[in-house]
Scaffold this motif. Structure first.
Motif, PDB file in Angstrom:
ATOM      1  N   UNK A 229      -2.858  -4.764 -10.843  1.00  0.00           N
ATOM      2  CA  UNK A 229      -2.502  -3.762  -9.622  1.00  0.00           C
ATOM      3  C   UNK A 229      -1.941  -4.521  -8.576  1.00  0.00           C
ATOM      4  N   UNK A 230      -2.258  -5.709  -8.118  1.00  0.00           N
ATOM      5  CA  UNK A 230      -1.376  -6.434  -6.982  1.00  0.00           C
ATOM      6  C   UNK A 230       0.069  -6.603  -7.327  1.00  0.00           C
ATOM      7  N   UNK A 231       0.442  -6.773  -8.680  1.00  0.00           N
ATOM      8  CA  UNK A 231       1.679  -6.955  -9.206  1.00  0.00           C
ATOM      9  C   UNK A 231       2.561  -5.409  -9.095  1.00  0.00           C
ATOM     10  N   UNK A 232       1.678  -4.345  -9.677  1.00  0.00           N
ATOM     11  CA  UNK A 232       2.067  -3.091  -9.553  1.00  0.00           C
ATOM     12  C   UNK A 232       2.566  -2.644  -8.269  1.00  0.00           C
ATOM     13  N   UNK A 233       1.389  -3.125  -7.179  1.00  0.00           N
ATOM     14  CA  UNK A 233       1.544  -2.454  -5.870  1.00  0.00           C
ATOM     15  C   UNK A 233       2.582  -3.422  -5.109  1.00  0.00           C
ATOM     16  N   UNK A 234       3.179  -4.318  -5.770  1.00  0.00           N
ATOM     17  CA  UNK A 234       4.281  -5.007  -5.069  1.00  0.00           C
ATOM     18  C   UNK A 234       3.790  -5.746  -3.727  1.00  0.00           C
ATOM     19  N   UNK A 235       2.401  -6.158  -3.969  1.00  0.00           N
ATOM     20  CA  UNK A 235       1.741  -6.908  -2.779  1.00  0.00           C
ATOM     21  C   UNK A 235       1.751  -5.933  -1.665  1.00  0.00           C
ATOM     22  N   UNK A 236       1.713  -4.826  -1.828  1.00  0.00           N
ATOM     23  CA  UNK A 236       1.534  -3.788  -0.503  1.00  0.00           C
ATOM     24  C   UNK A 236       0.178  -2.930  -0.597  1.00  0.00           C
ATOM     25  N   UNK A 237      -0.686  -3.003   0.448  1.00  0.00           N
ATOM     26  CA  UNK A 237      -1.841  -2.188   0.249  1.00  0.00           C
ATOM     27  C   UNK A 237      -1.749  -0.864   0.217  1.00  0.00           C
ATOM     28  N   UNK A 238      -0.800  -0.082   0.696  1.00  0.00           N
ATOM     29  CA  UNK A 238      -0.878   1.434   0.582  1.00  0.00           C
ATOM     30  C   UNK A 238      -0.440   1.631  -0.815  1.00  0.00           C
ATOM     31  N   UNK A 239       0.165   1.028  -1.679  1.00  0.00           N
ATOM     32  CA  UNK A 239       0.681   1.265  -2.945  1.00  0.00           C
ATOM     33  C   UNK A 239      -0.517   0.953  -3.764  1.00  0.00           C
ATOM     34  N   UNK A 240      -1.255  -0.185  -3.380  1.00  0.00           N
ATOM     35  CA  UNK A 240      -2.406  -0.725  -4.047  1.00  0.00           C
ATOM     36  C   UNK A 240      -3.323   0.468  -4.074  1.00  0.00           C
ATOM     37  N   UNK A 241      -3.649   1.277  -2.930  1.00  0.00           N
ATOM     38  CA  UNK A 241      -4.536   2.445  -2.890  1.00  0.00           C
ATOM     39  C   UNK A 241      -4.092   3.410  -3.689  1.00  0.00           C
ATOM     40  N   UNK A 242      -2.854   3.837  -4.055  1.00  0.00           N
ATOM     41  CA  UNK A 242      -2.255   4.792  -5.067  1.00  0.00           C
ATOM     42  C   UNK A 242      -2.579   4.078  -6.495  1.00  0.00           C
ATOM     43  N   UNK A 243      -2.386   3.163  -6.666  1.00  0.00           N
ATOM     44  CA  UNK A 243      -2.437   2.353  -7.957  1.00  0.00           C
ATOM     45  C   UNK A 243      -3.936   2.485  -8.425  1.00  0.00           C
ATOM     46  N   UNK A 244      -4.864   2.142  -7.543  1.00  0.00           N
ATOM     47  CA  UNK A 244      -6.177   2.142  -7.926  1.00  0.00           C
ATOM     48  C   UNK A 244      -6.805   3.232  -8.125  1.00  0.00           C
ATOM     49  N   UNK A 245      -6.429   4.180  -7.418  1.00  0.00           N
ATOM     50  CA  UNK A 245      -7.043   5.619  -7.698  1.00  0.00           C
ATOM     51  C   UNK A 245      -6.398   6.208  -9.060  1.00  0.00           C
TER      52      UNK A 245
END
Length: 309
Positions: A229-245
């Motif tokens: 998910x870190x890679x999927x989120x391109x190291x951005x916390x906002x995209x990480x939230x979207x990816x995690x959910x």
């Protein structure tokens, strides 16, 4: 039908919360240039520690604090091996996975099948009464709310503060950061350990809120999903939230599909997050691709001032 939609989205948030915590912590560590593949082991130890302390004392917050500290302790071991001793970060991270699996399995054997206190949903006044959104977003347990808050706080920290700029500088160009007076070693130690705190919290959420009982290897590969998910989120916390959910949603869809009698085997649905994880890890194994997606330039590269002088 409305109940199924609400329960599916609410379940996605619950299932995605431990992924979110672990991913946020790993983003901070990797932004400093330290790759930690030991999330699975730290989450397992966080889950075991949180559960055992809750079972023994009945105090949920003491259990969470203990889990966070254990996650940080394991991360400090990784920091020592990979930053001070400059052992290969992949090897060090994998060692943490085996350590966490072994210790949690050995110590947790006595707790298998037992239940402990767990966090209950806390409805936010007014917001919790909003149709559809309220029951999904604002009728969750307190740790989910902490997850909500963590995302904008970390985003603001990374992009709007001097400390965040220094952190990103260490991950991108440690030589230049060192020349500017930033302590590269201390920075990497600090954020690697903070990343461990988040992984410990992620594990505690699993055993104290998501599945409040002890089951061996109950993280079920979520640590590896968080790394992807870190890679999927391109190291951005906002995209990480979207990816995690989103990943959380995939994991709970099987139950909704069973209710709706959708003809997709449950085992196939369970495979989706892990197939995607393998795909992302393989895709990102190329340094060229990682740079294209914005990976910190010094990620996984040991730093030594002596060798630069």
């Amino acid at each position: 039908m409305n109940d199924i939609v609400i329960s599916t989205f609410a379940g996605a948030i619950r299932a995605g919360t431990p992924l979110l915590f672990a991913t946020l912590g790993e983003i901070l560590a990797e932004r400093s240039g330290v790759l930690n593949l030991g999330l699975e082991g730290m989450m397992l130890m966080g889950a075991f520690t949180g559960f055992s302390i809750s079972y023994i004392t009945g105090n949920l917050w003491l259990a969470v604090l203990a889990a966070i500290l254990v996650g940080g302790l394991m991360a400090s071991l990784h920091a020592f091996m990979s930053i001070t001793l400059r052992i290969n970060q992949v090897v060090s991270g994998l060692a943490l996975v085996f350590l966490g699996q072994g210790l949690s399995g050995f110590w947790g054997n006595a707790y298998v099948g037992m239940q402990a206190n767990s966090f209950q949903n806390l409805k936010i006044p007014l917001l919790g009464d909003i149709p559809y959104i309220g029951p999904i977003v604002f009728n969750r347990d307190i740790l989910v709310y902490i997850g909500y808050i963590s995302v904008p706080v970390i985003w603001w920290f990374l992009y709007k503060t001097t400390a965040g700029m220094n952190l990103r500088a260490v991950g991108e160009a440690p030589d230049a950061a060192d020349a500017r007076g930033i302590n590269v070693i201390l920075t990497r130690y600090l954020y690697t350990i903070i990343g461990g705190f988040f992984s410990g919290l992620a594990g505690a959420y699993i055993s104290l809120a998501y599945t409040p009982m002890w089951v061996q290897n109950m993280t079920a590969g979520r640590g590896w999903i968080a790394v992807a998910l870190v890679i999927f989120a391109i190291w951005d916390p906002v995209i990480a939230l979207i990816g995690a959910y989103a990943f959380g949603g995939i994991s709970v869809l099987q139950f909704s599909f069973q209710i709706l009698q959708v003809p997709i085997p449950v085992n196939i649905m369970n495979m989706f997050p892990y197939i995607f994880t393998v795909f992302v890890m393989l895709f990102a194994s190329s340094n060229r691709i990682k740079k294209l997606f914005g990976a910190p330039s010094a990620l996984g590269v040991p730093y030594s001032r002596e060798e630069k002088t």
